[in-house]
Write a protein that holds these residues in place. Structure first.
Motif, PDB file in Angstrom:
ATOM      1  N   ASP A   1       3.741 -22.804  -5.734  1.00 39.17           N
ATOM      2  CA  ASP A   1       5.171 -23.145  -5.705  1.00 39.17           C
ATOM      3  C   ASP A   1       5.501 -24.360  -6.573  1.00 39.17           C
ATOM      4  O   ASP A   1       6.163 -25.317  -6.115  1.00 39.17           O
ATOM      5  CB  ASP A   1       5.631 -23.393  -4.271  1.00 39.17           C
ATOM      6  CG  ASP A   1       5.672 -22.133  -3.423  1.00 39.17           C
ATOM      7  OD1 ASP A   1       5.455 -21.035  -3.978  1.00 39.17           O
ATOM      8  OD2 ASP A   1       5.920 -22.228  -2.213  1.00 39.17           O
TER       9      ASP A   1
ATOM     10  N   TRP B   1       7.288 -26.888  -9.219  1.00 38.54           N
ATOM     11  CA  TRP B   1       8.693 -27.106  -9.569  1.00 38.54           C
ATOM     12  C   TRP B   1       8.876 -27.461 -11.043  1.00 38.54           C
ATOM     13  O   TRP B   1       9.996 -27.622 -11.496  1.00 38.54           O
ATOM     14  CB  TRP B   1       9.310 -28.167  -8.678  1.00 38.54           C
ATOM     15  CG  TRP B   1       8.480 -29.404  -8.525  1.00 38.54           C
ATOM     16  CD1 TRP B   1       8.437 -30.475  -9.361  1.00 38.54           C
ATOM     17  CD2 TRP B   1       7.569 -29.702  -7.464  1.00 38.54           C
ATOM     18  NE1 TRP B   1       7.555 -31.429  -8.895  1.00 38.54           N
ATOM     19  CE2 TRP B   1       7.006 -30.984  -7.727  1.00 38.54           C
ATOM     20  CE3 TRP B   1       7.177 -29.016  -6.304  1.00 38.54           C
ATOM     21  CZ2 TRP B   1       6.081 -31.577  -6.881  1.00 38.54           C
ATOM     22  CZ3 TRP B   1       6.256 -29.622  -5.472  1.00 38.54           C
ATOM     23  CH2 TRP B   1       5.713 -30.885  -5.756  1.00 38.54           C
TER      24      TRP B   1
ATOM     25  N   ALA C   1      15.011 -20.199  -4.203  1.00 38.62           N
ATOM     26  CA  ALA C   1      15.047 -20.912  -5.471  1.00 38.62           C
ATOM     27  C   ALA C   1      14.262 -22.215  -5.488  1.00 38.62           C
ATOM     28  O   ALA C   1      13.830 -22.662  -6.556  1.00 38.62           O
ATOM     29  CB  ALA C   1      16.504 -21.185  -5.860  1.00 38.62           C
ATOM     30  N   ASP C   2      14.061 -22.852  -4.335  1.00 38.36           N
ATOM     31  CA  ASP C   2      13.317 -24.110  -4.338  1.00 38.36           C
ATOM     32  C   ASP C   2      11.804 -23.886  -4.388  1.00 38.36           C
ATOM     33  O   ASP C   2      11.047 -24.825  -4.625  1.00 38.36           O
ATOM     34  CB  ASP C   2      13.699 -24.980  -3.139  1.00 38.36           C
ATOM     35  CG  ASP C   2      13.478 -24.303  -1.796  1.00 38.36           C
ATOM     36  OD1 ASP C   2      13.610 -23.066  -1.728  1.00 38.36           O
ATOM     37  OD2 ASP C   2      13.182 -25.003  -0.804  1.00 38.36           O
TER      38      ASP C   2
ATOM     39  N   ARG D   1      10.668 -20.877  -9.086  1.00 43.19           N
ATOM     40  CA  ARG D   1      11.457 -21.446 -10.177  1.00 43.19           C
ATOM     41  C   ARG D   1      11.156 -20.747 -11.495  1.00 43.19           C
ATOM     42  O   ARG D   1      10.059 -20.215 -11.692  1.00 43.19           O
ATOM     43  CB  ARG D   1      11.185 -22.952 -10.287  1.00 43.19           C
ATOM     44  CG  ARG D   1      11.585 -23.729  -9.032  1.00 43.19           C
ATOM     45  CD  ARG D   1      11.200 -25.185  -9.120  1.00 43.19           C
ATOM     46  NE  ARG D   1      11.460 -25.902  -7.884  1.00 43.19           N
ATOM     47  CZ  ARG D   1      12.517 -26.670  -7.647  1.00 43.19           C
ATOM     48  NH1 ARG D   1      13.439 -26.811  -8.576  1.00 43.19           N
ATOM     49  NH2 ARG D   1      12.660 -27.290  -6.490  1.00 43.19           N
TER      50      ARG D   1
ATOM     51  N   LEU E   1      14.928 -14.105 -11.283  1.00 50.72           N
ATOM     52  CA  LEU E   1      14.393 -14.837 -12.439  1.00 50.72           C
ATOM     53  C   LEU E   1      14.387 -14.018 -13.721  1.00 50.72           C
ATOM     54  O   LEU E   1      14.083 -14.560 -14.782  1.00 50.72           O
ATOM     55  CB  LEU E   1      12.971 -15.323 -12.128  1.00 50.72           C
ATOM     56  CG  LEU E   1      12.845 -16.286 -10.938  1.00 50.72           C
ATOM     57  CD1 LEU E   1      11.388 -16.685 -10.730  1.00 50.72           C
ATOM     58  CD2 LEU E   1      13.715 -17.524 -11.143  1.00 50.72           C
TER      59      LEU E   1
END
Length: 337
Positions: free
Chosen positions: A23, A25, A38-39, A42, A62
């Motif tokens: 995950d 960012w 969305a967090d 990405r 995406l």
């Protein structure tokens, strides 16, 4: 071991033995992703590894990305690590990611809830030495009623509004919460209309074989008078806007774990607040952590300081991990997906 199974960097959670991030960012070459919010999911990654159930939503959100899929429980050897994905119960396709290096097991939970909602694959604790957990609702005040109780509350409110000639507008995230409510309410009460962002996600999930009640997409041509007594599932950002006001006399509600706190419903300008979350409550967090058998626990996004101190008092080796995950917020980050 010469180095830990996972380290914490300014790009995300990193596994040196596999040279992968979980995950992340910031853009990286290879990302292992727990779910499609969305967090956590990405844009900009070279390659993504996700569950078969999460891939369609990832592509929807995406675009043209390089996605490889894995089944729950399937083990992949990546570099010097064994990697497997296990149900998190958060939203359809969501996963906890298990990383094993030289016999030591760490688990990244992503976001999770322990109640089986009948829509997502049910959460199951994964035995490990170290567990990375959210604590979005890591205070004793957060204790959820079961889903059937909340659905009955929504149904009663909807029926009363319909009897008074009002529309019922209910705000919820486009991925997860909206479909959970849609599956839980009594669809015989009246027609169910959906915001475009909600309906787009509905279509993706239906194409995967997930059974959802019939819904009607709201378009500029939709005449609310054709749907008396309707339930309107809207994104949070649509509440209080001209989009919502088109339905005329209406009662507005919002579904979130944050509705357990006084004053939140008032700040959302909602008539009703329903306490429902796709994240674990206080008891769920503690049960999930205990179920792993982990001695080390890393807490992220939520009441981290308070929850860490609580875990230390329970005998855990606990620490805080700074990340860019948001948990369940009252902003509109998920609305446009």
């Amino acid at each position: 071991m010469s180095q830990p199974v996972l380290t914490f960097t300014d790009r995300g959670i990193y596994c040196p033995a596999a040279d992968v991030f979980i995950d992340p960012w910031k853009p990286v070459e290879r990302a292992l992703v727990t779910h499609g919010h969305a967090d956590h999911a990405r844009p900009g990654m070279g390659r993504y590894l996700v569950t078969e159930g999460a891939a369609p939503v990832m592509r929807h959100r995406l675009g043209d990305i390089d996605v490889e899929t894995v089944a729950y429980g399937e083990t992949r050897r990546i570099g010097g690590a064994n990697v497997s994905y296990h149900p998190a119960g958060h939203v359809p396709g969501s996963a906890q990611i298990r990383i094993e290096v030289a016999g030591e097991v760490w688990v990244v939970s992503g976001d999770y809830k322990v109640e089986d909602d009948g829509l997502s694959e049910a959460f199951a604790p994964v035995p490990c030495h170290a567990f990375i957990t959210e604590c979005t609702f890591g205070l004793p005040v957060f204790r959820w009623d079961d889903q059937r109780t909340v659905a009955a509350q929504v149904d009663d409110w909807w029926r009363a509004n319909a009897a008074q000639g009002k529309a019922t507008i209910l705000g919820a995230y486009a991925l997860g919460k909206a479909q959970r409510l849609l599956s839980a309410v009594d669809a015989s009460i009246g027609p169910i209309l959906t915001h475009g962002a909600v309906e787009n996600t509905n279509e993706v999930l239906r194409a995967q074989g997930i059974n959802l009640p019939d819904t009607i997409r709201v378009t500029p041509e939709t005449n609310p008078k054709d749907y008396p007594g309707a339930l309107v599932l809207a994104t949070p950002s649509a509440l209080g806007t001209p989009w919502a006001r088109r339905f005329g006399p209406a009662s507005t509600g919002f579904a979130s774990g944050w509705m357990a706190l006084r004053g939140v419903r008032r700040r959302r300008a909602a008539d009703r607040g329903f306490v429902m979350s796709d994240h674990a409550d206080w008891e769920g967090l503690n049960a999930a952590i205990a179920g792993t058998g982990a001695e080390r626990v890393f807490v992220t996004h939520g009441y981290t300081s308070i929850f860490r101190r609580w875990l230390e008092g329970q005998g855990y080796d606990a620490a805080i991990v700074e990340t860019r995950y948001e948990g369940e917020s009252l902003d509109d980050a998920e609305d446009t997906a």
